[in-house]
Write an enzyme that holds these catalytic residues in place. Structure first.
Site, PDB file in Angstrom:
ATOM      1  N   HIS A 288       0.887  -1.141  -0.052  1.00 35.41           N
ATOM      2  CA  HIS A 288       0.148   0.025   0.062  1.00 35.41           C
ATOM      3  C   HIS A 288       0.868   1.371  -0.073  1.00 35.41           C
ATOM      4  O   HIS A 288       1.902   1.130   0.184  1.00 35.41           O
ATOM      5  CB  HIS A 288      -1.011   0.030   1.325  1.00 35.41           C
TER       6      HIS A 288
ATOM      7  N   GLU B  37      -2.365  -7.058   7.621  1.00 32.62           N
ATOM      8  CA  GLU B  37      -1.024  -6.825   8.074  1.00 32.62           C
ATOM      9  C   GLU B  37      -1.017  -7.706   9.338  1.00 32.62           C
ATOM     10  O   GLU B  37      -2.030  -8.297   9.966  1.00 32.62           O
ATOM     11  CB  GLU B  37      -0.816  -5.534   8.654  1.00 32.62           C
TER      12      GLU B  37
END
Length: 207
Positions: free
Chosen positions: A12, A85
């Protein structure tokens, strides 16, 4: 066209916590203005590769990054919680300096006492990639949009690198990507931490 699939692992764009060197984990942080600009640029670039499938973590920083590729390519973005994550427990929101001070033995090894074990991250990342590959045609391109730590262990797993040696693979910078391609039953690393598309290789006459 080869039937060997490719998987592009895309981290990202930048967030305010990236700038502050804070452990994000599964805290749902937005992209900052630089992160949006990074994702827009990279999304337009990656769209030229004509991805077949785009699957992202549902955390906003990854989902919004993937959205730029979806809009540029016309490929709908799907979401998979397996691409989140690593959960960081009490480490989330703390800076690297704070972690080093409070957990001097654990921090260098990234051993989070109340966090998700790295083997669990690897298991769910590989499972998510396999779900994506099942939706991707032979010889197609699957784009996985996820997070730094999760991507490193996922890529390492697919390359057959033990979890405890994942540091052999350098980190992915914000909005950069790595590409794996299958060869038989194994995967090969074709690009790592890239921010541009490969130039065609031109051999000289005497090569």
């Amino acid at each position: 066209m080869s039937d060997a699939p490719r998987v592009l692992f895309w981290r990202h764009g930048r967030t305010a916590w990236n700038v502050e060197k804070r452990f994000q984990g599964q805290t749902d942080i937005d992209l900052d203005p630089v992160g949006h600009a990074q994702a827009e640029r990279a999304g337009r670039l990656l769209a030229t590769l004509r991805p077949d499938t785009v699957i992202a973590s549902d955390l906003k920083r990854a989902a919004d990054t993937a959205g730029y590729l979806g809009r540029s390519s016309g490929v709908p973005v799907e979401f998979d919680k397996g691409l989140r994550e690593r959960f960081g427990g009490s480490w989330e929101g703390l800076t690297a300096a704070e972690l080093a001070e409070r957990w001097p033995a654990e921090h260098p090894r990234m051993h989070i006492p109340d966090g998700e074990h790295i083997s669990e991250v690897g298991d769910r990342m590989v499972a998510a990639v396999n779900r994506g590959l099942a939706k991707t045609p032979p010889g197609g391109l699957l784009v996985i949009v996820s997070h730094g730590a999760a991507l490193r262990v996922g890529i390492s797993r697919m390359l057959g690198v033990p979890d405890e040696r994942r540091e052999l693979l350098g980190p992915l910078s914000n909005c950069c990507w790595s590409v794996l391609q299958a060869r038989g039953e194994t995967w090969r690393l074709m690009e790592h931490n890239a921010a541009s598309l490969p130039e065609p290789v031109v051999l000289s006459d005497d090569a």
